[in-house]
Design an enzyme around this catalytic site. Structure first.
Site, short mmCIF file in Angstrom:
data_model
loop_
_atom_site.label_atom_id
_atom_site.label_comp_id
_atom_site.label_asym_id
_atom_site.label_seq_id
_atom_site.Cartn_x
_atom_site.Cartn_y
_atom_site.Cartn_z
N ASP A 42 0.75 -1.15 -0.11
CA ASP A 42 -0.20 0.02 -0.06
C ASP A 42 0.90 1.22 -0.12
O ASP A 42 0.67 2.11 0.92
CB ASP A 42 -0.77 0.04 1.27
CG ASP A 42 -1.86 1.12 1.29
OD1 ASP A 42 -2.44 1.70 0.34
OD2 ASP A 42 -2.13 1.52 2.30
N ASN A 89 7.14 -7.24 6.79
CA ASN A 89 5.60 -6.67 7.35
C ASN A 89 4.51 -7.28 6.76
O ASN A 89 4.44 -7.71 5.41
CB ASN A 89 5.68 -5.27 6.67
CG ASN A 89 4.35 -4.36 7.08
OD1 ASN A 89 4.03 -4.22 8.23
ND2 ASN A 89 3.32 -4.19 6.13
N GLU A 90 3.76 -7.86 7.45
CA GLU A 90 2.42 -8.59 7.23
C GLU A 90 2.61 -9.61 6.33
O GLU A 90 1.79 -9.61 5.47
CB GLU A 90 1.51 -7.29 6.82
CG GLU A 90 1.11 -6.42 8.03
CD GLU A 90 -0.05 -5.54 7.82
OE1 GLU A 90 -0.46 -5.84 6.49
OE2 GLU A 90 -0.64 -4.93 8.81
N TRP A 99 -0.18 4.63 12.76
CA TRP A 99 0.00 4.65 11.33
C TRP A 99 -0.89 5.62 10.76
O TRP A 99 -2.10 5.52 11.04
CB TRP A 99 -0.68 3.26 10.82
CG TRP A 99 -0.18 2.97 9.30
CD1 TRP A 99 -1.13 3.04 8.23
CD2 TRP A 99 0.99 2.66 8.69
NE1 TRP A 99 -0.25 2.92 6.90
CE2 TRP A 99 1.06 2.74 7.28
CE3 TRP A 99 2.33 2.69 9.21
CZ2 TRP A 99 1.97 2.58 6.48
CZ3 TRP A 99 3.37 2.40 8.27
CH2 TRP A 99 3.11 2.22 6.93
C1 GCB Z 1 -1.20 -2.17 6.85
C2 GCB Z 1 -0.01 -2.01 6.03
C3 GCB Z 1 0.23 -0.65 5.65
C4 GCB Z 1 -0.88 0.00 4.93
C5 GCB Z 1 -2.01 0.15 6.32
C6 GCB Z 1 -3.22 0.77 5.70
O1 GCB Z 1 -1.51 -3.06 7.49
O2 GCB Z 1 0.98 -2.54 6.71
O3 GCB Z 1 1.45 -0.54 4.72
O4 GCB Z 1 -0.57 1.26 4.36
O5 GCB Z 1 -2.33 -1.17 6.68
O6 GCB Z 1 -3.47 1.89 5.90
O7 GCB Z 1 -4.30 -0.04 5.26
#
Ligand code: GCB
Length: 604
Positions: free
Chosen positions: A166, A417-418, A555
């Site tokens: 993303d 990551n994930e 985030w």
């Molecule tokens: C996540 C990802 C990240 C995305 C975020 C989102 O889990 O690790 O890269 O940007 O979610 O905002 O959906």
């Protein structure tokens, strides 16, 4: 011995010539340049800034989103005074792979978009004359690249790419390019590890250098006083009345290494060293033997027009904002950041969870969203993942540790990551990844990966390998959003309680809600600034109710660009700050909260 990961600095024996600026650039629309000999010189070029991502400079969509090769060229003089030196061309990074020719001769090739690489030029240049540097950079992703993605060719022949992650797949020469003049016999690498007891600091070191010359080490404090010295390629120095490198209160010693032959100085390199310890014990994360609480963000290297290109102005503004908001840490989501950023983290006392580019080990377009649809992923069921992807993943970890091992700011490695860690085959894959990674770091820092919401407690096959449970959770956004926020809280509390039973510390490495800056709603609705605040308050209450939670990294630090799609409005809007680094209401909420958390002696 040229591919040294030591950051290029000047010293009595080393010169650095900066090659940043406007280079010649050509997009290889028909993928013909390699066969047509473009390595010998480009025709029909346009100017391009180095460093930068080339993408957002263009006004035409097919150029911005070009999939394949792009070419760069510059010319420079190799000073004739350098003829007895080792001349090295060094790229901070090329995203995602590159081949370099100097005067038509291939001198370097590198895979992986976020690591430095270099080439020795002595055999291909004439001293005192001009030389031509040509680089081809490729941005293509596949199941075996790190990070991953797929591409397809449209009926009109145009290639398009779907990254499994993303963020926008920015490409180009993202970091400074430098020409170095090094002594022929030089210091190739330095590895340090530190500890302290009873007011005395210790630096253990290991130096790789050419030849059998004498190696000396001197340590200077910030006032320039010599506080220790030693002789030999490996050893240990002790520092009385040590000043520790503390989060938010950095102290760096100059660790000066010299290589000499009798009275003659051959080489000199100065490495900033912070003395600190890191340890995970029970459900706590200790820095300098005190339980530490992470407050901060998952970030991106991203800003308007530059894309992912290194920009010291943006970097400094980000540090200002991090200080202002009382953050003490970041995660370098979802790839290693510039060497300049890492050095500043050391100076500023910003704690780093250092992440590899292994994102998208989940074969859905934008993994999180695809996963949310309930479609089954098959990533780790593919044989090629266990033969080829894993080797590229290991290379990415090896290079990351080589580059960043000496940074006191780095307290933990995040290996992926994930990934789709609910698949049985993921366990085998990550057993290999973790056990390989654990052989690399002499400091034995903790290792982790971030767990995705669709591999909760009980279904994740990888978390037992991890020293810290890092959770990316979106209760109240992707699930139980808006009117269901109370259900979100309950579900979130339940899940945290389950993870607590592992006895390991937990860090929320992602939690967030997309928010359009300036959108106000009373009562709140999703996407409004009010909802982002309510969401954060709820999250924070849940964290505070769980003893094992030792950190929160929201985030994201700032809004950032992504691929286009129905879930994204000109990018991901979960930032506490806008993309141009102005605060949303949430930033004030975080500031109030983080001001009050004594992160340096948390729940001792
Ligand atoms: C996540 C990802 C990240 C995305 C975020 C989102 O889990 O690790 O890269 O940007 O979610 O905002 O959906």
């Amino acid at each position: 011995m040229t591919n040294s990961f030591l950051y290029p600095i000047e010293s009595k024996t080393r010169q650095v010539k900066d090659l940043c600026g406007l280079w010649k650039f050509k997009l290889d629309k028909h993928n013909e340049g390699r066969a047509a000999g473009w390595k010998d010189g480009l025709a029909g070029t346009i100017p391009m800034a180095v460093p930068s991502s080339y993408n957002d400079i263009f006004t035409q969509k097919e150029l911005r989103e070009h999939v394949g090769d792009v070419w760069y060229q510059t010319e420079t003089y190799i000073p004739k005074e350098w003829k007895d030196r080792e001349v090295v061309l060094r790229f901070g990074s090329a995203t995602h792979s590159a081949v370099v020719w100097v005067n038509g001769v291939q001198v370097a090739q590198h895979q992986g978009g976020y690591m430095p690489f270099s080439a020795r030029l002595n055999e291909v240049v004439t001293f005192g004359e001009r030389c031509r540097i040509v680089v081809v950079v490729n941005n293509e992703l596949s199941y075996t690249t790190i990070p991953t993605g797929v591409q397809k060719t449209l009926p009109n022949g145009r290639k398009v790419q779907s990254p499994f992650f993303d963020f926008f797949n920015y490409a180009g020469l993202h970091r400074p390019v430098k020409l170095l003049a090094l002594p022929k016999e030089h210091i190739h690498d330095i590895t340090v590890s530190t500890d302290f007891a009873d007011g005395e600091g210790k630096i253990r070191y290991d130096i790789t250098a050419a030849g059998e010359h004498s190696v000396n080490v001197e340590v200077f404090d910030e006032a320039g006083n010599q506080v220790a010295s030693a002789h030999g390629k490996t050893g240990e120095v002790a520092i009385k009345d040590v000043r520790l490198w503390e989060p938010g209160n950095a102290y760096l010693y100059d660790f000066k290494v010299t290589l000499a032959e009798g009275e003659e100085l051959l080489d000199e390199y100065v490495l900033p060293v912070g003395i600190r310890s890191v340890e995970v014990k029970g459900n706590r994360f200790f820095i300098n033997k005190k339980p530490f609480y992470f407050k901060g963000f998952g970030k991106h290297e991203d800003c308007a027009m530059h894309g992912r290109g290194y920009d010291p102005v943006v970097m400094l503004r980000d540090f200002e904002l991090l200080r202002w908001i009382h953050a003490n840490s970041v995660r370098t989501a979802h790839y290693p950041y510039s060497e300049e950023f890492m050095r500043l983290c050391d100076r500023e006392g910003l704690v780093v969870i250092d992440e590899t580019p292994a994102v998208g080990l989940f074969d859905q377009l934008m993994n999180f969203l695809g996963a949310g649809t309930g479609k089954q992923s098959r990533f780790f069921e593919r044989e090629i993942v266990h033969t080829e992807t894993i080797e590229n993943h290991k290379d990415a970890i090896r290079e990351l540790v080589l580059r960043d091992k000496n940074h006191p700011s780095v307290v933990m490695w995040c290996l992926a990551n994930e990934p789709d860690s609910s698949l049985a085959q993921a366990e085998d894959y990550f057993e290999k990844i973790f056990s390989y990674a654990r052989t690399l770091d002499v400091q034995k820092r903790p290792m982790t990966f971030t767990n995705i919401m669709v591999a909760p407690y009980g279904s994740c096959k990888v978390s037992h390998l991890s020293d810290v449970i890092c959770l990316n959770r979106y209760y109240g956004w992707y699930v139980n959003g808006g009117p269901d926020i109370d259900i979100a809280r309950e579900n979130f509390e339940k899940e945290l309680e389950q993870w607590s039973s592992t006895g390991k510390p937990i860090i929320l490495t992602e939690y967030g809600a997309d928010t359009m800056p300036g959108l106000h709603k009373l009562p709140s609705v999703m996407w409004s600034e009010e909802y982002q605040e309510e969401y954060l308050k709820m999250q924070h209450e849940v964290f505070d109710s769980c003893d094992s939670v030792v950190g929160e990294q929201m985030w994201n630090f700032a809004d950032f660009q992504t691929s286009e799609g129905i879930m994204r409005v000109d990018g991901n809007k979960k930032g506490a700050f806008t993309r141009d680094r102005q605060p949303k209401a949430a930033a004030y909420l975080l500031r109030e909260r983080w001001k009050k958390i004594d992160s340096r002696n948390y729940k001792a």
